[in-house]
Scaffold this active site. Structure first.
Site, short mmCIF file in Angstrom:
data_model
loop_
_atom_site.label_atom_id
_atom_site.label_comp_id
_atom_site.label_asym_id
_atom_site.label_seq_id
_atom_site.Cartn_x
_atom_site.Cartn_y
_atom_site.Cartn_z
N HIS A 94 77.64 7.82 5.29
CA HIS A 94 77.76 9.26 5.55
C HIS A 94 76.43 10.01 5.36
CE1 HIS A 94 80.90 12.72 5.44
NE2 HIS A 94 79.80 13.11 6.02
N TYR A 154 86.31 13.86 3.30
CA TYR A 154 87.15 14.92 3.90
C TYR A 154 88.59 14.87 3.37
CZ TYR A 154 83.56 14.69 7.64
OH TYR A 154 82.40 14.64 8.36
N1 LIG Z 1 78.43 13.41 9.39
C1 LIG Z 1 78.35 14.57 8.75
O1 LIG Z 1 77.61 14.73 7.78
C2 LIG Z 1 79.18 15.72 9.26
C3 LIG Z 1 78.91 17.04 8.80
C4 LIG Z 1 79.70 18.07 9.31
C5 LIG Z 1 80.72 17.82 10.24
N2 LIG Z 1 80.97 16.52 10.62
C6 LIG Z 1 82.06 16.21 11.59
O2 LIG Z 1 81.92 17.03 12.72
C7 LIG Z 1 83.12 17.75 12.96
C8 LIG Z 1 82.83 19.06 13.62
O3 LIG Z 1 81.89 19.82 12.90
P1 LIG Z 1 82.21 21.23 12.29
O4 LIG Z 1 83.64 21.27 11.86
O5 LIG Z 1 81.15 21.50 11.29
O6 LIG Z 1 81.90 22.24 13.48
P2 LIG Z 1 82.46 22.52 14.96
O7 LIG Z 1 83.56 21.60 15.30
O8 LIG Z 1 81.27 22.60 15.82
O9 LIG Z 1 83.00 24.00 14.79
C9 LIG Z 1 84.21 24.25 14.13
C10 LIG Z 1 84.46 25.76 14.13
O10 LIG Z 1 84.53 26.24 15.48
C11 LIG Z 1 85.78 26.88 15.70
N3 LIG Z 1 86.21 26.52 17.06
C12 LIG Z 1 86.56 25.29 17.51
N4 LIG Z 1 86.84 25.31 18.82
C13 LIG Z 1 86.67 26.60 19.22
C14 LIG Z 1 86.81 27.27 20.47
N5 LIG Z 1 87.18 26.60 21.57
N6 LIG Z 1 86.56 28.61 20.51
C15 LIG Z 1 86.19 29.29 19.41
N7 LIG Z 1 86.03 28.71 18.19
C16 LIG Z 1 86.27 27.38 18.10
C17 LIG Z 1 86.71 26.37 14.62
O11 LIG Z 1 87.64 27.37 14.27
P3 LIG Z 1 89.23 27.24 14.59
O12 LIG Z 1 89.74 26.16 13.68
O13 LIG Z 1 89.74 28.59 14.26
O14 LIG Z 1 89.36 26.89 16.05
C18 LIG Z 1 85.73 26.13 13.46
O15 LIG Z 1 85.50 27.31 12.73
C19 LIG Z 1 83.74 17.85 11.56
O16 LIG Z 1 85.10 18.17 11.59
C20 LIG Z 1 83.45 16.47 11.03
O17 LIG Z 1 84.40 15.54 11.54
C21 LIG Z 1 80.20 15.49 10.17
#
Ligand SMILES: NC(=O)c1ccc[n+]([C@@H]2O[C@H](COP(=O)([O-])OP(=O)(O)OC[C@H]3O[C@@H](n4cnc5c(N)ncnc54)[C@H](OP(=O)(O)O)[C@@H]3O)[C@@H](O)[C@H]2O)c1
Length: 257
Positions: free
Chosen positions: A106, A48
């Site tokens: 990861h 990241y």
């Molecule tokens: N281990 C792995 O392989 C892996 C893979 C993917 C992700 N991850 C981890 O998981 C974390 C979260 O996953 P993610 O980023 O894919 O998805 P997420 O956190 O489920 O969703 C993020 C999205 O939702 C929006 N959002 C957040 N809060 C909101 C709310 N209250 N109302 C409306 N929209 C909202 C954000 O936009 P805004 O910024 O506009 O709020 C963004 O577009 C990552 O940051 C990472 O740390 C790990």
């Protein structure tokens, strides 16, 4: 407000964390905002490129290091036995800390099997530079192989939300004392029927669909790491911890395809 979950007999992880993938130049401000809102668990990863921002935000927050739980992950280029220790040294420098709370593999990679990577991670853990070990994106077969190494695997970070529900992996983890972190918890709010149900519940609980999806996942005992760049969403997601869905309402989301 931060409920914790036992990773080991002595280590607790805050159930709600803050994700940092894709935050880019917004990372430091977003993590700082999350810490000021009350989050005490930050999820980062080598790939990241947010280690520097996370370290800077933790220092800027003024919080003692031991009040913030930091998870990071070894990317595919760092999972061979000869690479793990040097990668961790680099992570520590980038984060500006002398230990990592939770270190994960990861993604599974054929060139470095868990039988190779986990013992190398365990050697680093025993040096005190990492407190606990885990994996990410591991299915049941890979988890079974991981457990056979004898290394204590405390966490599996997998995609889990209303659309994607790998319940076989969750059940295996729960049966084997492996905590589960749900990533992308609100990236999808599921089918049209699920979204309609969330809207109905929104009127009842005075909460957004995203907050209700988070409350449902928290109620299932999963660790969550939603991410956002918007202060209002960072706060709203944190406040989801205060929502207690009734058993019937939680079940109605459980039952919806
Ligand atoms: N281990 C792995 O392989 C892996 C893979 C993917 C992700 N991850 C981890 O998981 C974390 C979260 O996953 P993610 O980023 O894919 O998805 P997420 O956190 O489920 O969703 C993020 C999205 O939702 C929006 N959002 C957040 N809060 C909101 C709310 N209250 N109302 C409306 N929209 C909202 C954000 O936009 P805004 O910024 O506009 O709020 C963004 O577009 C990552 O940051 C990472 O740390 C790990």
């Amino acid at each position: 407000m931060n409920k914790t979950i036992a990773l080991t007999e002595t280590i607790q992880i805050p159930q709600l964390g803050f994700g940092t993938s894709g935050l880019k130049e917004m990372a430091q401000a977003s993590v700082l905002h999350a810490l000021r809102t009350g989050y005490r668990h930050i999820d980062t990863a080598d790939i990241y490129e947010t280690h520097l921002a996370v370290g800077a935000a933790v220092r800027e927050s003024g919080l003692p290091r031991n009040e913030v739980f930091i998870t990071t992950k070894l990317w595919r280029h760092s999972v061979t036995a000869d690479k793990v220790a040097q990668a961790v040294e680099r992570f520590l420098n980038e984060l500006g800390t002398d230990y990592i709370d939770l270190l994960l593999i990861h993604w599974p990679r054929e060139e470095a099997e868990p039988e190779e990577t986990l013992p190398a991670m365990e050697a680093v853990r025993q040096s005190g530079k990492v407190r606990a070990l885990g994996v990410s994106n591991f299915d049941v077969a890979l988890l079974e192989r991981s457990l056979k190494t004898g290394v204590q695997v405390t966490n599996n970070q997998i995609k889990y939300n209303l659309e994607t529900r790998p319940d076989d992996i969750v059940a295996f983890c729960q049966a084997n004392n492996i905590t589960v972190t749900a990533y992308s918890p609100i990236r999808s709010l599921g089918s049209e029927a699920a979204q309609t149900r969330l809207s109905e519940l929104g009127a009842k609980y005075g909460a957004s669909s995203q907050q209700l999806a988070l409350a449902w996942l928290l109620g299932k005992g999963l660790i969550l790491i939603p991410r956002s760049t918007r202060p209002e969403n960072i706060k709203a997601n944190y406040k989801a911890q205060a929502i207690e869905l009734s058993a019937e309402d939680a079940q109605s989301l459980e039952d919806i395809a």
